[in-house]
Design a protein around this motif. Structure first.
Motif, PDB file in Angstrom:
ATOM      1  N   ASN A  31    -111.731  61.160 -49.955  1.00 12.16           N
ATOM      2  CA  ASN A  31    -111.718  62.128 -49.145  1.00 12.16           C
ATOM      3  C   ASN A  31    -113.051  62.160 -48.333  1.00 12.16           C
ATOM      4  O   ASN A  31    -113.421  63.071 -47.853  1.00 12.16           O
ATOM      5  CB  ASN A  31    -111.621  63.607 -49.899  1.00 12.16           C
ATOM      6  CG  ASN A  31    -110.249  63.701 -50.369  1.00 12.16           C
ATOM      7  OD1 ASN A  31    -109.250  63.650 -49.736  1.00 12.16           O
ATOM      8  ND2 ASN A  31    -110.289  64.265 -51.590  1.00 12.16           N
ATOM      9  N   SER A  32    -113.717  60.960 -48.303  1.00  9.56           N
ATOM     10  CA  SER A  32    -115.101  60.763 -47.824  1.00  9.56           C
ATOM     11  C   SER A  32    -114.829  60.265 -46.150  1.00  9.56           C
ATOM     12  O   SER A  32    -115.182  59.234 -45.797  1.00  9.56           O
ATOM     13  CB  SER A  32    -115.784  59.644 -48.400  1.00  9.56           C
ATOM     14  OG  SER A  32    -115.966  60.029 -49.748  1.00  9.56           O
ATOM     15  N   ILE A  33    -114.068  61.002 -45.385  1.00  5.17           N
ATOM     16  CA  ILE A  33    -113.636  60.568 -44.112  1.00  5.17           C
ATOM     17  C   ILE A  33    -115.043  60.522 -43.209  1.00  5.17           C
ATOM     18  O   ILE A  33    -115.240  59.648 -42.637  1.00  5.17           O
ATOM     19  CB  ILE A  33    -112.890  61.801 -43.423  1.00  5.17           C
ATOM     20  CG1 ILE A  33    -111.681  61.878 -44.111  1.00  5.17           C
ATOM     21  CG2 ILE A  33    -112.753  61.470 -41.992  1.00  5.17           C
ATOM     22  CD1 ILE A  33    -110.622  63.186 -43.877  1.00  5.17           C
ATOM     23  N   ASP A  57    -105.834  64.458 -44.375  1.00  5.56           N
ATOM     24  CA  ASP A  57    -106.187  63.394 -43.410  1.00  5.56           C
ATOM     25  C   ASP A  57    -106.897  62.231 -44.590  1.00  5.56           C
ATOM     26  O   ASP A  57    -107.620  62.933 -45.463  1.00  5.56           O
ATOM     27  CB  ASP A  57    -107.272  63.555 -42.481  1.00  5.56           C
ATOM     28  CG  ASP A  57    -106.608  64.628 -41.463  1.00  5.56           C
ATOM     29  OD1 ASP A  57    -105.368  64.155 -40.944  1.00  5.56           O
ATOM     30  OD2 ASP A  57    -107.021  65.347 -40.746  1.00  5.56           O
ATOM     31  N   VAL A  58    -106.749  60.851 -44.383  1.00  2.00           N
ATOM     32  CA  VAL A  58    -107.684  60.026 -45.347  1.00  2.00           C
ATOM     33  C   VAL A  58    -108.680  59.143 -44.302  1.00  2.00           C
ATOM     34  O   VAL A  58    -108.256  59.143 -43.025  1.00  2.00           O
ATOM     35  CB  VAL A  58    -106.673  59.167 -45.907  1.00  2.00           C
ATOM     36  CG1 VAL A  58    -105.657  59.809 -46.951  1.00  2.00           C
ATOM     37  CG2 VAL A  58    -105.691  58.166 -44.828  1.00  2.00           C
ATOM     38  N   PRO A  59    -109.654  58.368 -45.002  1.00  2.00           N
ATOM     39  CA  PRO A  59    -110.713  57.825 -44.215  1.00  2.00           C
ATOM     40  C   PRO A  59    -110.093  56.544 -43.602  1.00  2.00           C
ATOM     41  O   PRO A  59    -108.713  56.012 -44.055  1.00  2.00           O
ATOM     42  CB  PRO A  59    -111.674  57.527 -45.136  1.00  2.00           C
ATOM     43  CG  PRO A  59    -110.957  57.755 -46.476  1.00  2.00           C
ATOM     44  CD  PRO A  59    -109.848  58.563 -46.455  1.00  2.00           C
ATOM     45  N   SER A  60    -110.472  56.056 -42.707  1.00  2.00           N
ATOM     46  CA  SER A  60    -110.415  54.798 -41.809  1.00  2.00           C
ATOM     47  C   SER A  60    -111.024  53.775 -42.700  1.00  2.00           C
ATOM     48  O   SER A  60    -111.737  52.871 -42.135  1.00  2.00           O
ATOM     49  CB  SER A  60    -110.870  55.005 -40.468  1.00  2.00           C
ATOM     50  OG  SER A  60    -112.053  55.298 -40.429  1.00  2.00           O
ATOM     51  N   ALA A  61    -110.481  53.489 -43.938  1.00  2.00           N
ATOM     52  CA  ALA A  61    -111.100  52.451 -44.727  1.00  2.00           C
ATOM     53  C   ALA A  61    -110.272  51.032 -44.375  1.00  2.00           C
ATOM     54  O   ALA A  61    -109.140  51.105 -44.093  1.00  2.00           O
ATOM     55  CB  ALA A  61    -111.065  52.809 -46.073  1.00  2.00           C
TER      56      ALA A  61
END
Length: 452
Positions: A31-33, A57-61
């Motif tokens: 959750n660290s977007i 929403d999920v981060p763009s990792a």
């Protein structure tokens, strides 16, 4: 607690200043977007290894490895250490290395999985069961020193010893001191350094217990008052005097006592950091999602979660989460039920039965230790034990057989019942009590009901 849990922008700035090109998160990041977006802007790739519930929403990792995010993975309840182990297995497979080399790490997997209170089912059950075998034969200096320092029986370690002796010492470093102490202990090859660090962790854990006991007494008073005055189903308790490092433990203890969701908040500089624990039937994470507009941050699972909130919004949060609870928690769910698996006569309890029960191990969430009941038991003798006389020790008699029992935290129940009655119905686990090289059968009392 200077940086807090998980990724933070300051750490990403430091990574950029030191020319890092890759960040791998473990047990956090899903959750660290904003933080991962910043890393991407710096040209740093991020791989997220996590097991927490993703938000919408999920981060763009660069990659996300999370069984709660990947719908194709067949088991969702791995601990963070379990997900990390699966990544290691995949890397070994890709590099065509011998998977057997990873088996030596299963002691860490068992330790982390038990400490994280994941369900002891499916893949977790296998990892924990195999990991305990490795832990009982471990050659790692840090773990050996920790086992000796904890006073538990090396070679006979189970989930209880990990939960109440090993894990608290490892966790104490991160709660009240420097988590690197625990990391150094787990990595060291030096016997003398391992002994020193394990003693240091025991000292910190003792201090943690003292701090926790003081906070628990105060939080318990607040909790009972809130139940009595406001009849809240979710208890939100906050103070500037509570150490953030122990509030999760306090929440767990109070949930066990009061059987309702508890969120304990430590306040500092206008910001509250909270740790919550819940009960079966109330999905804490989903409830927090409905409050996210007044939260700075949150994350967690169905039964455990953490929040960050502005101090002045705590009353609104308490009101809103209790309105949500009105829809999902029935009054009956606030009354704890003890599920009994089977009725048994005391005469049928013996060492062979314990051996049969232990085949079902490891016991924990999702695979609880069997609870037996016995009716019309004669109490032969009883006394209060423990530093604060909070535990109930008793002898139970049936014809010519006498068994010993211990009821942890049942001192009040014992004083109330045995002043009037000596014949009771009992609910209990059947265990081996090992002390000074001898083994005796002991009933771990879970419930007492007076008959006459």
């Amino acid at each position: 607690f200077q940086e807090g849990y998980g990724l933070n922008e300051k750490a990403i700035d430091i990574a950029f200043e030191n020319n890092f090109k890759l960040i791998v998160t473990v047990d956090c990041g899903i959750n660290s977007i904003c933080e991962i977006r910043k890393a991407n802007n710096y040209g740093i790739d991020v791989i997220v290894i996590d097991h927490h519930q993703p938000q919408k929403d999920v981060p763009s990792a660069m990659a996300i490895i999370n069984p709660k995010y990947d719908t194709n993975y067949p088991f969702r309840e791995l601990a963070g250490v379990g997900v990390s182990y699966k990544v290691a297995q995949a890397l070994y497979l890709k590099l065509k290395r011998n998977q057997d080399d990873l088996r030596n790490l299963l002691d860490y997997v068992a330790l982390g999985s038990i400490a994280d209170s994941v369900p002891f089912i499916d893949e977790n059950r296998i990892l924990i069961k195999c990991g305990l075998k490795v832990l009982n034969q471990t050659d790692k200096e840090g773990l050996k020193a920790l086992i000796v320092e904890s006073g538990v029986d090396y070679g006979n370690l189970g989930t209880k010893e990990v939960n109440f002796a090993l894990a608290p010492r490892i966790n104490a470093a991160g709660r009240l001191d420097d988590p690197k102490l625990a990391l150094e202990l787990l990595l060291t090859d030096s016997e003398s350094k391992a002994k020193y660090l394990s003693r240091k962790l025991s000292e910190i854990n003792k201090y943690r217990q003292d701090v926790g006991d003081n906070i628990l007494r105060e939080a318990r008073e607040f909790a009972f008052k809130q139940v009595e005055d406001e009849d809240n189903k979710v208890l939100v308790l906050a103070s500037e005097d509570w150490n953030q490092g122990v509030i999760g433990i306090i929440a767990s203890r109070l949930v066990d006592e009061l059987n309702r969701p508890i969120i304990i908040i430590s306040k500092k500089d206008g910001i509250g950091k909270g740790s919550g624990r819940s009960i079966k039937g109330f999905h804490l994470y989903k409830a927090l999602e409905l409050c996210k507009d007044i939260l700075i941050n949150f994350g967690g699972h169905q039964l455990a979660a953490g929040i960050t909130i502005e101090y002045n919004k705590i009353p609104e949060f308490k009101s809103r989460i209790n309105k949500i609870a009105q829809e999902f928690i029935n009054e009956d769910e606030l009354n704890p039920e003890l599920e009994v698996d089977a009725q048994i006569s005391l005469s049928d309890i013996n060492f062979n039965l314990i051996k049969d029960i232990n085949v079902l191990e490891p016991f924990g969430s999702g695979n609880p230790q069997p609870v037996f009941c016995s009716y019309k038991n004669m109490i032969y003798d009883w006394q209060l034990v423990g530093q604060s006389r909070e535990h109930l020790k008793l002898k139970i008699k049936e014809e010519n057989k006498i068994l010993e029992g211990i009821g942890f935290g049942l001192s009040k129940m014992g004083s109330q019942i045995f002043s009037e009655s000596k014949v009771v119905d009992l609910a209990f686990n059947i265990e081996l009590n090992k002390w000074n090289g001898t083994e005796n059968i002991q009933l771990n009392i879970k419930g007492i009901k007076a008959i006459f």
